[in-house]
Design a protein around this motif. Structure first.
Motif, PDB file in Angstrom:
ATOM      1  N   PRO A   1      17.722 121.249  89.022  1.00  0.00           N
ATOM      2  CA  PRO A   1      18.874 120.328  88.679  1.00  0.00           C
ATOM      3  C   PRO A   1      18.759 119.236  87.418  1.00  0.00           C
ATOM      4  O   PRO A   1      19.330 119.061  86.614  1.00  0.00           O
ATOM      5  CB  PRO A   1      19.130 119.667  90.089  1.00  0.00           C
ATOM      6  CG  PRO A   1      18.681 120.391  91.167  1.00  0.00           C
ATOM      7  CD  PRO A   1      17.494 121.059  90.558  1.00  0.00           C
ATOM      8  N   HIS A   2      17.229 118.866  87.474  1.00  0.00           N
ATOM      9  CA  HIS A   2      17.039 117.736  86.485  1.00  0.00           C
ATOM     10  C   HIS A   2      16.573 118.287  85.216  1.00  0.00           C
ATOM     11  O   HIS A   2      16.817 117.701  84.210  1.00  0.00           O
ATOM     12  CB  HIS A   2      15.682 116.659  86.935  1.00  0.00           C
ATOM     13  CG  HIS A   2      16.464 115.681  88.297  1.00  0.00           C
ATOM     14  ND1 HIS A   2      15.717 115.538  89.407  1.00  0.00           N
ATOM     15  CD2 HIS A   2      17.574 114.923  88.118  1.00  0.00           C
ATOM     16  CE1 HIS A   2      16.618 114.724  90.068  1.00  0.00           C
ATOM     17  NE2 HIS A   2      17.480 114.453  89.523  1.00  0.00           N
ATOM     18  N   HIS A   3      15.997 119.380  85.349  1.00  0.00           N
ATOM     19  CA  HIS A   3      15.834 120.292  84.111  1.00  0.00           C
ATOM     20  C   HIS A   3      17.032 120.583  83.400  1.00  0.00           C
ATOM     21  O   HIS A   3      17.090 120.298  82.008  1.00  0.00           O
ATOM     22  CB  HIS A   3      14.942 121.520  84.412  1.00  0.00           C
ATOM     23  CG  HIS A   3      14.505 122.410  83.170  1.00  0.00           C
ATOM     24  ND1 HIS A   3      13.670 123.378  83.576  1.00  0.00           N
ATOM     25  CD2 HIS A   3      14.319 121.940  82.055  1.00  0.00           C
ATOM     26  CE1 HIS A   3      13.242 123.779  82.255  1.00  0.00           C
ATOM     27  NE2 HIS A   3      13.682 122.960  81.327  1.00  0.00           N
ATOM     28  N   LEU A   4      17.945 120.985  84.260  1.00  0.00           N
ATOM     29  CA  LEU A   4      19.432 121.176  83.683  1.00  0.00           C
ATOM     30  C   LEU A   4      19.960 119.927  83.082  1.00  0.00           C
ATOM     31  O   LEU A   4      20.842 119.938  82.184  1.00  0.00           O
ATOM     32  CB  LEU A   4      20.198 121.995  84.646  1.00  0.00           C
ATOM     33  CG  LEU A   4      19.790 123.309  84.890  1.00  0.00           C
ATOM     34  CD1 LEU A   4      20.592 123.945  85.972  1.00  0.00           C
ATOM     35  CD2 LEU A   4      19.960 124.298  83.708  1.00  0.00           C
ATOM     36  N   LEU A   5      19.871 118.909  83.826  1.00  0.00           N
ATOM     37  CA  LEU A   5      20.419 117.593  83.320  1.00  0.00           C
ATOM     38  C   LEU A   5      19.845 117.094  81.994  1.00  0.00           C
ATOM     39  O   LEU A   5      20.413 116.684  81.187  1.00  0.00           O
ATOM     40  CB  LEU A   5      19.907 116.435  84.346  1.00  0.00           C
ATOM     41  CG  LEU A   5      20.475 115.251  84.077  1.00  0.00           C
ATOM     42  CD1 LEU A   5      22.099 115.205  84.621  1.00  0.00           C
ATOM     43  CD2 LEU A   5      19.880 113.976  84.996  1.00  0.00           C
ATOM     44  N   LYS A   6      18.451 117.303  81.853  1.00  0.00           N
ATOM     45  CA  LYS A   6      17.810 117.302  80.422  1.00  0.00           C
ATOM     46  C   LYS A   6      18.596 118.013  79.239  1.00  0.00           C
ATOM     47  O   LYS A   6      18.780 117.239  78.259  1.00  0.00           O
ATOM     48  CB  LYS A   6      16.561 117.420  80.536  1.00  0.00           C
ATOM     49  CG  LYS A   6      15.734 117.315  79.380  1.00  0.00           C
ATOM     50  CD  LYS A   6      14.086 117.510  79.372  1.00  0.00           C
ATOM     51  CE  LYS A   6      13.662 117.624  78.044  1.00  0.00           C
ATOM     52  NZ  LYS A   6      13.421 118.943  77.433  1.00  0.00           N
ATOM     53  N   HIS A   7      18.771 119.029  79.611  1.00  0.00           N
ATOM     54  CA  HIS A   7      19.306 120.146  78.481  1.00  0.00           C
ATOM     55  C   HIS A   7      20.827 120.182  78.403  1.00  0.00           C
ATOM     56  O   HIS A   7      21.469 120.396  77.234  1.00  0.00           O
ATOM     57  CB  HIS A   7      18.697 121.713  78.783  1.00  0.00           C
ATOM     58  CG  HIS A   7      17.443 121.658  78.592  1.00  0.00           C
ATOM     59  ND1 HIS A   7      16.584 121.616  77.249  1.00  0.00           N
ATOM     60  CD2 HIS A   7      16.232 121.824  79.474  1.00  0.00           C
ATOM     61  CE1 HIS A   7      15.570 121.613  77.536  1.00  0.00           C
ATOM     62  NE2 HIS A   7      15.074 121.881  78.765  1.00  0.00           N
ATOM     63  N   LEU A   8      21.492 119.855  79.366  1.00  0.00           N
ATOM     64  CA  LEU A   8      23.177 120.002  79.458  1.00  0.00           C
ATOM     65  C   LEU A   8      23.676 118.601  79.152  1.00  0.00           C
ATOM     66  O   LEU A   8      24.987 118.761  78.938  1.00  0.00           O
ATOM     67  CB  LEU A   8      23.655 120.783  80.664  1.00  0.00           C
ATOM     68  CG  LEU A   8      23.043 122.232  80.717  1.00  0.00           C
ATOM     69  CD1 LEU A   8      23.506 122.656  82.221  1.00  0.00           C
ATOM     70  CD2 LEU A   8      23.370 122.812  79.612  1.00  0.00           C
ATOM     71  N   THR A   9      23.318 117.581  79.294  1.00  0.00           N
ATOM     72  CA  THR A   9      23.892 116.398  79.302  1.00  0.00           C
ATOM     73  C   THR A   9      23.111 115.405  78.120  1.00  0.00           C
ATOM     74  O   THR A   9      22.309 115.805  77.501  1.00  0.00           O
ATOM     75  CB  THR A   9      23.753 115.535  80.476  1.00  0.00           C
ATOM     76  OG1 THR A   9      22.461 115.055  81.008  1.00  0.00           O
ATOM     77  CG2 THR A   9      24.361 116.588  81.905  1.00  0.00           C
ATOM     78  N   ALA A  10      23.702 114.270  78.388  1.00  0.00           N
ATOM     79  CA  ALA A  10      23.292 113.278  77.052  1.00  0.00           C
ATOM     80  C   ALA A  10      22.094 112.363  77.609  1.00  0.00           C
ATOM     81  O   ALA A  10      21.838 111.428  76.925  1.00  0.00           O
ATOM     82  CB  ALA A  10      24.348 112.321  76.885  1.00  0.00           C
ATOM     83  N   TRP A  11      21.326 112.748  78.787  1.00  0.00           N
ATOM     84  CA  TRP A  11      20.138 112.137  79.279  1.00  0.00           C
ATOM     85  C   TRP A  11      19.125 112.379  78.102  1.00  0.00           C
ATOM     86  O   TRP A  11      19.125 113.677  77.769  1.00  0.00           O
ATOM     87  CB  TRP A  11      20.046 112.518  80.589  1.00  0.00           C
ATOM     88  CG  TRP A  11      20.483 111.756  81.672  1.00  0.00           C
ATOM     89  CD1 TRP A  11      21.483 112.042  82.622  1.00  0.00           C
ATOM     90  CD2 TRP A  11      19.807 110.555  82.232  1.00  0.00           C
ATOM     91  NE1 TRP A  11      21.983 111.147  83.297  1.00  0.00           N
ATOM     92  CE2 TRP A  11      20.696 109.916  83.273  1.00  0.00           C
ATOM     93  CE3 TRP A  11      18.760 109.961  81.953  1.00  0.00           C
ATOM     94  CZ2 TRP A  11      20.560 109.093  84.193  1.00  0.00           C
ATOM     95  CZ3 TRP A  11      18.411 108.824  82.888  1.00  0.00           C
ATOM     96  CH2 TRP A  11      19.263 108.257  83.715  1.00  0.00           C
ATOM     97  N   LYS A  12      18.368 111.580  77.554  1.00  0.00           N
ATOM     98  CA  LYS A  12      17.289 112.128  76.797  1.00  0.00           C
ATOM     99  C   LYS A  12      15.816 111.574  77.476  1.00  0.00           C
ATOM    100  O   LYS A  12      15.708 110.616  78.264  1.00  0.00           O
ATOM    101  CB  LYS A  12      17.367 110.967  75.447  1.00  0.00           C
ATOM    102  CG  LYS A  12      18.608 111.157  74.772  1.00  0.00           C
ATOM    103  CD  LYS A  12      18.777 112.545  74.254  1.00  0.00           C
ATOM    104  CE  LYS A  12      20.219 112.813  73.720  1.00  0.00           C
ATOM    105  NZ  LYS A  12      20.583 114.203  73.335  1.00  0.00           N
ATOM    106  N   LEU A  13      14.782 112.569  77.241  1.00  0.00           N
ATOM    107  CA  LEU A  13      13.672 112.473  77.658  1.00  0.00           C
ATOM    108  C   LEU A  13      12.334 112.394  76.623  1.00  0.00           C
ATOM    109  O   LEU A  13      12.491 113.335  75.592  1.00  0.00           O
ATOM    110  CB  LEU A  13      13.221 113.427  78.618  1.00  0.00           C
ATOM    111  CG  LEU A  13      11.833 113.671  79.060  1.00  0.00           C
ATOM    112  CD1 LEU A  13      11.464 112.367  79.975  1.00  0.00           C
ATOM    113  CD2 LEU A  13      11.787 115.095  80.043  1.00  0.00           C
ATOM    114  N   THR A  14      11.668 111.290  76.633  1.00  0.00           N
ATOM    115  CA  THR A  14      10.146 111.304  75.786  1.00  0.00           C
ATOM    116  C   THR A  14       9.299 111.145  76.614  1.00  0.00           C
ATOM    117  O   THR A  14       9.187 110.695  77.665  1.00  0.00           O
ATOM    118  CB  THR A  14      10.642 110.383  74.708  1.00  0.00           C
ATOM    119  OG1 THR A  14      10.541 109.102  75.409  1.00  0.00           O
ATOM    120  CG2 THR A  14      11.674 110.367  73.678  1.00  0.00           C
ATOM    121  N   GLN A  15       8.007 111.805  76.095  1.00  0.00           N
ATOM    122  CA  GLN A  15       6.831 111.683  76.801  1.00  0.00           C
ATOM    123  C   GLN A  15       6.047 110.458  76.002  1.00  0.00           C
ATOM    124  O   GLN A  15       5.467 111.154  75.050  1.00  0.00           O
ATOM    125  CB  GLN A  15       6.080 112.987  77.146  1.00  0.00           C
ATOM    126  CG  GLN A  15       5.009 112.801  78.307  1.00  0.00           C
ATOM    127  CD  GLN A  15       4.534 114.067  78.628  1.00  0.00           C
ATOM    128  OE1 GLN A  15       3.325 114.113  79.218  1.00  0.00           O
ATOM    129  NE2 GLN A  15       5.200 115.151  78.503  1.00  0.00           N
TER     130      GLN A  15
END
Length: 461
Positions: free
Chosen positions: A427-441
């Motif tokens: 679910p959170h993998h899809l959240l990252k790719h399908l919504t405006a949530w952004k992830l940086t490492q």
């Protein structure tokens, strides 16, 4: 018992921070003056206590009033969040219903992060607020007036939610009259009875629907323990409990140190893990498990016959613990620290154990450059051990049940190495790719999530 036999555990037995003896009258006046002008406080003990209790009641009522206002604000935000899919990827191959579901998910995750609660708790509060505002207006009004607590409101919501929409108004009218004059604990029983009486569907139809919700859940707790919960039809539950109880009762021979409660737990675990036939359990294979120990020693750790499954989860054991030269605890994936004896026992049955022991810098290759998309097993194992769980803030799904995600997509040059990989549940993998949530490492494998409203939240290990 004489008064001399009583041991007071602090002033009046309840306030250790005030010392070992009850404060004198002057101290009480000093304490009261911190919150009340002296002109407002009566002199007598009973009268003064009445003032203090009245203040508690006022705060309690105001808490209910604030919870009603909060429900309205949550629902206002929910309604607004559902008016646009600006935060859902425009080119994502989603149906209209799927796009709507992701709009809801974006709001839920945003609220969960901002309030520092789980997504499940946030979704529950959103659903409760929607029902109060749109389907249970009298309950919301009673809450707004401070006539009931939010605990009462939640009971009404929970029971009303199991009724068809057309039956909810009648149910609300009946139970509110009881809620005004009954504590929440007793009110729950009254609400359940009212729900049963007013439900238009037959109990057979409801049982069929409820059975479709059956589930089996693990709940880790402290000190190396966990609860196993199973939701299933009551006839099956009764049959299971009676079978386990019957086997456990048959094992209560003279000299058996375990209680019936402990025996039930041991029998259930044996049946679930090993599928031990009932006759073997009763013939003694497990009968003496509480008394027989390695090398003839006595103690509390039983030797259970080594039949059945082997662990398929990661256990990290410090090398000196493995050698018996240290009592430093091991780490069980998805749980946390476990006692050294248990860690050593699991390690002995884990075929991948040498990899876990190996120093990551010398025994596991952590970087495979940009030419290889799928990380090899050594790297996947290391990421599972490093992350422990899904790296979305607040998510506790074990890393072994997640996807390995390239923080910077491989198609845009993201490398397949530990500095660009992390475990995300589906679910959170899809959240990252399908919504405006952004992830940086960032350096040190710290993940920074930025919500659609541009508020960052970090996810360290």
């Amino acid at each position: 018992m004489d008064e001399d036999d009583l041991e007071v555990q602090g002033p009046w037995g309840c306030h250790p921070e005030w010392g070992d003896a009850p404060p004198d009258a002057g101290d009480l006046d000093d304490l009261a003056s911190l919150a009340y002008p002296s002109a407002q406080l009566p002199d007598g003990y009973a009268d003064r206590l009445r003032v203090f209790v009245d203040d508690v009641v006022v705060e309690w009522v105001e808490t209910a009033i604030r919870s009603a206002a909060l429900a309205k604000k949550i629902d206002r935000a929910r309604v607004w969040s559902e008016t646009s899919d600006v935060f859902v990827a425009p080119n994502a191959p989603l149906t209209d219903s799927e796009r709507f579901a992701w709009r809801v998910r974006v709001f839920t995750t945003e609220l969960a992060v901002q309030l520092n609660m789980s997504e499940t708790a946030a979704a529950k509060r959103i659903a409760e607020s929607r029902m109060l505002v749109h389907e249970l207006p009298r309950t919301l009004e009673a809450l707004r007036l401070g006539l009931i607590s939010y605990s009462h409101a939640q009971i009404i919501i929970d029971q009303a939610g199991t009724l068809p929409e057309e039956a909810r108004a009648g149910f609300e009218d009946v139970v509110l009259e009881v809620a005004y004059r009954m504590p929440a604990g007793r009110f729950r029983h009254a609400a359940v009875k009212a729900r049963e009486r007013l439900h238009p569907d037959s109990i057979k139809e409801r049982a069929k629907k409820a059975a479709a919700e059956r589930r089996f859940v693990l709940e880790p707790v402290l000190d190396g323990m966990a609860w196993l919960h199973q939701y299933l039809p009551v006839t099956d539950a009764q049959a299971i409990f009676r079978r386990v109880t019957g086997i456990a009762t048959s094992m209560q021979y003279p000299g058996e140190a375990r209680t019936l409660t402990q025996l039930r737990s041991d029998v259930a675990a044996a049946l679930l893990m090993d599928g031990i036939p009932e006759n073997e359990l009763m013939d003694g294979a497990y009968r003496h498990a509480g008394r027989k120990h390695k090398k003839g020693k006595t103690g509390t750790r039983a030797v259970v016959p080594d039949w059945g499954i082997r662990p398929t989860v990661f256990v990290t054991v410090p090398v000196f613990t493995l050698m018996g030269q240290s009592d430093e605890p091991g780490q069980l994936e998805g749980y946390g620290p476990i006692d050294p004896d248990t860690a050593r026992g699991l390690a002995a049955k884990a075929p991948w154990f040498t990899r876990i022991l190996t120093n990551p810098e010398t025994g596991i290759v952590l970087s495979f450059g940009k030419d290889r998309y799928r990380p090899p097993k050594d790297l996947r194992d290391w990421l599972t051990l490093r992350d422990g769980t899904c790296r979305y803030p607040g998510c506790g799904r074990p890393a072994s049940e997640t996807d390995i995600d390239h923080t910077r997509d491989a198609q845009f040059g993201g490398p397949t190495d530990e500095s660009n990989l992390s475990n995300l549940c589906r679910p959170h993998h899809l959240l990252k790719h399908l919504t405006a949530w952004k992830l940086t490492q960032k350096t040190g494998s710290i993940l920074e999530w930025t919500s659609p409203t541009t508020r960052p939240s970090s996810s360290p290990f």
